[in-house]
Scaffold this motif. Structure first.
Motif, PDB file in Angstrom:
ATOM      1  N   LEU B  15      -8.285   3.967  -3.142  1.00  4.99           N
ATOM      2  CA  LEU B  15      -7.587   4.086  -1.853  1.00  4.99           C
ATOM      3  C   LEU B  15      -6.256   3.356  -1.885  1.00  4.99           C
ATOM      4  O   LEU B  15      -5.248   3.845  -1.347  1.00  4.99           O
ATOM      5  N   ILE B  18      -3.683   5.300  -3.593  1.00  4.07           N
ATOM      6  CA  ILE B  18      -3.222   6.468  -2.832  1.00  4.07           C
ATOM      7  C   ILE B  18      -2.364   6.066  -1.635  1.00  4.07           C
ATOM      8  O   ILE B  18      -1.296   6.640  -1.389  1.00  4.07           O
ATOM      9  N   ALA B  19      -2.871   5.090  -0.862  1.00  6.47           N
ATOM     10  CA  ALA B  19      -2.266   4.809   0.444  1.00  6.47           C
ATOM     11  C   ALA B  19      -1.506   3.493   0.483  1.00  6.47           C
ATOM     12  O   ALA B  19      -0.912   3.157   1.515  1.00  6.47           O
ATOM     13  N   VAL B  24      -5.287  -0.905   2.962  1.00  5.28           N
ATOM     14  CA  VAL B  24      -6.719  -0.825   2.682  1.00  5.28           C
ATOM     15  C   VAL B  24      -7.356  -2.188   2.935  1.00  5.28           C
ATOM     16  O   VAL B  24      -6.831  -3.218   2.506  1.00  5.28           O
ATOM     17  N   VAL B  50      -9.211   2.472   5.461  1.00  2.00           N
ATOM     18  CA  VAL B  50      -7.870   2.824   4.996  1.00  2.00           C
ATOM     19  C   VAL B  50      -7.062   3.302   6.204  1.00  2.00           C
ATOM     20  O   VAL B  50      -7.570   4.002   7.063  1.00  2.00           O
ATOM     21  N   PRO B  52      -3.778   5.194   6.573  1.00  2.00           N
ATOM     22  CA  PRO B  52      -2.647   5.880   5.921  1.00  2.00           C
ATOM     23  C   PRO B  52      -1.388   5.813   6.773  1.00  2.00           C
ATOM     24  O   PRO B  52      -1.460   5.925   7.998  1.00  2.00           O
ATOM     25  N   ALA B  57      -0.338  11.001   3.301  1.00  2.00           N
ATOM     26  CA  ALA B  57      -1.316  10.054   2.773  1.00  2.00           C
ATOM     27  C   ALA B  57      -2.738  10.405   3.252  1.00  2.00           C
ATOM     28  O   ALA B  57      -3.716  10.227   2.513  1.00  2.00           O
ATOM     29  N   VAL B  61      -5.774  11.104   0.669  1.00  2.00           N
ATOM     30  CA  VAL B  61      -7.078  10.431   0.748  1.00  2.00           C
ATOM     31  C   VAL B  61      -8.199  11.478   0.771  1.00  2.00           C
ATOM     32  O   VAL B  61      -9.203  11.357   0.054  1.00  2.00           O
ATOM     33  N   TRP B  64      -8.784  13.219  -2.583  1.00  2.00           N
ATOM     34  CA  TRP B  64      -9.528  12.333  -3.476  1.00  2.00           C
ATOM     35  C   TRP B  64     -11.005  12.238  -3.044  1.00  2.00           C
ATOM     36  O   TRP B  64     -11.917  12.380  -3.864  1.00  2.00           O
ATOM     37  N   ALA B  65     -11.229  12.036  -1.755  1.00  2.00           N
ATOM     38  CA  ALA B  65     -12.602  11.852  -1.267  1.00  2.00           C
ATOM     39  C   ALA B  65     -13.444  13.101  -1.501  1.00  2.00           C
ATOM     40  O   ALA B  65     -14.638  13.014  -1.824  1.00  2.00           O
ATOM     41  N   ILE B  72     -15.851  10.255   4.655  1.00  2.00           N
ATOM     42  CA  ILE B  72     -14.698   9.717   5.388  1.00  2.00           C
ATOM     43  C   ILE B  72     -14.965   9.817   6.891  1.00  2.00           C
ATOM     44  O   ILE B  72     -15.288  10.885   7.404  1.00  2.00           O
ATOM     45  N   LEU B  95     -11.298   6.005   7.986  1.00  2.00           N
ATOM     46  CA  LEU B  95      -9.882   6.337   7.903  1.00  2.00           C
ATOM     47  C   LEU B  95      -9.299   6.173   9.300  1.00  2.00           C
ATOM     48  O   LEU B  95      -9.594   6.957  10.199  1.00  2.00           O
TER      49      LEU B  95
END
Lengths: 474, 474
Positions: B15, B18-19, B24, B50, B52, B57, B61, B64-65, B72, B95
């Motif tokens: 995370l 990514i963000a 995070v 997270v 974003p 972003a 996320v 990826w998730a 999420i 998130l």
């Protein structure tokens, strides 16, 4: 849709066994009323028309069709303008909801009516009024349009401004799914947060996700009276300013605000479509404005607002209806706007919407584009300016050859107008839907992710693709 | 949700990559604000939170998730009452949309505002008012609730009667799908019949079908003034008759019609929650009634309607607000109804709706059922009678043991009330949703075909089950 393996005779025999022989027609002549749609643009035949007598029979037909891979086209009053309710391939069966025509209940205290899909819209109006209420969805086709079609096309009409379109007027639906299961989503609840909004998914889906068999519809108290006027305005810009003023002063009492160009009056008067001129005097543009007045509220709000509009120089003249006959004539003027064009030869039509602030730009830019393409073309933009929804129609030049006009300009003018609409952040189908008329257009202009979501939902709910195959998503 | 194969540290590292590491949090103490929800009923932790910084972003996320099979949970202001916004399993990532807090545009001419999901509802109100308009969705939690959560829970509030709930106030949404695709459905169109109603599918889906990142919201003209009163009524039946009278006379000017029982006044006065008694005199029931008044409309419509109600013996006494202070106090009385119960120990709460004609039966039968179960229990039914939506709460008997009361009666009283609600054709969640609190209940009471359709749609749009896993559908 899976490949057809059954013969036409097999299909008719199977339908007769399920729904009763009297309820199946396969003779081409007898199917005429189901095949001939208002625009006369779509000419494919159907294998048969089945008219199930009840919901259980609708379920049985779909169960069979889903197994047999036969496409089913649900049809109400056959008044749709985009070909959703008539065949695309010629191998489909039309399923008419005409016999599901019961008003199941009218509950005035709860403000809800449950009507079956085959109820004619005008009969729904009457049933509501018999209970002292109203179902506020009025369409030019209300004498033949049926509730199932009205909902499946998410119909709009002249009072969307105050009451919303079909979707907003529907509390719940009952629907038969592709495999014959019955979704029982009727309810009389103003609030219900128990799950996904399946009702709104089925409303406006043009019968591609399920066949609506009944709906619970919102009823509203009948106003004691209406205040109605036709006013003279200089331009669509002035119409928009006037709309904002009316909305500021009348709020949700503003029932209708319709824009009409001078040519509409000219055509209707020349062809004897009005018994008298409903306007105060000649003007390039008119607006038909209506306020509701509830019991116990003083009359005169419209008059007072119009005086303010005069002072602000937004209108130059006005006539307020003083009788039911006046009001009826004013509405006839508006409602004959579509029909009157046919008296002057063919026209090229666009049912589009833009953010309401962009309506003047739509009309200016669309008119310029059309006149560049076709010198002498006669723009007839009219409609629901308060919803940003203009029926942007064009009558052929005076004296032009009708066939040549359509052949040469139908496609290119569409392209030119849609380009303006999309550039203004608008919709290429505000009210009439996609059907088979605009499937290719939709593929080009809709957000690609939205199209992917729609296809995923279609596949999830109709994996064999038997429900109105090829419509909307192509 | 697929089996978790990543460690908590792996997840946080991914995370952060990514963000951004600053966005995070995985320390339990620091996650407190995201985990502690208003009811203190749900106590699972999260792997990380997270936040974003932008839509891209959020997309990254989710991409990826979806690949990693990590659940999420989208979260706005963490004000939800059914646990939709906090973990169910303890293995999820929260998130937070808090940093997407821009008002992208306010277009008063078009009557639309585009707000990001993280905008606090009260800030949306202010932005609308700065443009001379209003966004008419008011909630007790509006100082912390955020637009994304308001829409995902299809929030209601006190003005649904006149303006509709969150769904009806939303013109379009932008949302990130499970695999990171961006659905671009923002628009400013009142009418758009180009495909399935994806907006309404995402609104109210509690983040299980996509994560709303922005919305186009309807704005309305600001009324010039309000006319507000608290009236004395003998019973819920009289309240309903009075509601019908008000609706007949005021139509859509009727802005609010809220039922409040005497016990609410008693508790608030005893605990010093009001600076003065907002009512005219003692009464078993009160109604708070409010009309909007637009510019150029004469004042006094409420007074006139109340006189008619006196003559019809529907009300016995009334007080009309004569100042902003009066109106503010009247609304405080209504808005403190939920909070005031906590001053008298725990209460068992039900957010239910029935067809509005059935509200008196709901209250009578529900009260009888509760008193049979728990002698001395204190019913506190209040709320949106015009929507059929009653917050049917019960305070424990005076002097009872709080813990024993909840342990013994929480479940059985729920069952008893829901039985009455369902028997009256009602909903077990009118406003607050399903979340994790009511998933089992939903399985029992919802139409089975509706549940099958919901599951099919969920699978179609979130095949890996990463979006708010286990919420709503269990």
């Amino acid at each position: 849709m899976p490949a057809m393996t059954l013969s036409a005779a097999d299909i008719s025999a199977a339908l007769a066994a399920i729904a009763g022989g009297d309820n199946v027609v396969s003779d081409t002549a007898k199917m005429g009323a189901f095949l001939n749609e208002p625009r006369k643009r779509f000419h494919k035949t159907a294998v048969a028309v089945v008219t199930p007598p009840d919901v259980a029979a609708v379920q049985a037909v779909l169960r069979w069709a889903n197994d047999a891979g036969v496409g089913i086209i649900p049809q109400g009053g056959n008044t749709g303008l985009v070909g959703a309710q008539v065949p695309l391939h010629g191998t489909e069966v039309i399923l008419s909801l005409a016999r599901l025509d019961r008003i199941r209940s009218v509950d005035t205290a709860a403000g809800v009516m449950t009507a079956e899909a085959g109820v004619i819209l005008e009969n729904a109006h009457r049933a509501a009024e018999a209970g002292g209420m109203m179902f506020p969805l009025w369409l030019a086709s209300q004498g033949s349009a049926r509730i199932g079609g009205v909902l499946s096309s998410n119909a709009g009409g002249v009072n969307v401004l105050a009451y919303g379109n079909a979707r907003e007027l529907t509390m719940g639906v009952e629907a038969v799914l592709a495999d014959g299961r019955l979704y029982q989503g009727l309810n009389a609840l103003k609030k219900d947060n128990t799950g996904y909004d399946l009702k709104d998914l089925l409303v406006g889906a043009e019968g591609t996700l399920g066949i609506i068999t009944a709906a619970s519809l919102k009823l509203y108290p009948l106003p004691e009276d209406y205040e109605t006027a036709i006013v003279n305005i200089a331009s669509p810009e002035a119409a928009l300013d006037l709309f904002q003023l009316m909305r500021q002063r009348a709020g949700s009492r503003l029932n209708a605000f319709e824009l009409i160009p001078w040519i509409g009056l000219d055509i209707q008067m020349r062809h004897g479509m009005l018994d008298a001129d409903p306007t105060a005097s000649a003007s390039p543009w008119y607006a038909l404005i209506e306020l509701t007045r509830m019991a116990g509220t003083a009359a005169g709000a419209l008059q007072a607002a119009l005086e303010a509009a005069f002072e602000a120089a937004l209108i130059s003249d006005a006539v307020v209806a003083e009788s039911l006959a006046d009001r009826t004539r004013m509405w006839a003027f508006r409602e004959q706007m579509s029909e009157c064009q046919s008296r002057e030869g063919p026209s090229i039509k666009h049912d589009v919407s833009v953010p309401i602030a962009a309506v003047p730009a739509l009309i200016t830019r669309g008119t310029a584009a059309a006149e560049k393409l076709v010198p002498g073309i006669r723009p007839v933009p009219f409609g629901h300016i308060g919803d940003g929804n203009i029926h942007f129609n064009f009558s052929m030049p005076v004296g032009a050859d009708a066939k040549a006009f359509m052949a040469q300009f139908d496609e290119v003018l569409h392209e030119a107008i849609y380009e303006v609409v999309l550039d203004l952040g608008g919709s290429v189908s505000a009210e009439h839907g996609i059907g088979q008329l605009k499937t290719e257009l939709l593929q080009r202009v809709k957000d690609p992710v939205a199209l992917e979501m729609m296809r995923a939902i279609k596949l999830a709910l109709d994996p064999n693709g038997i429900l109105n195959p090829g419509k909307m998503l192509g």
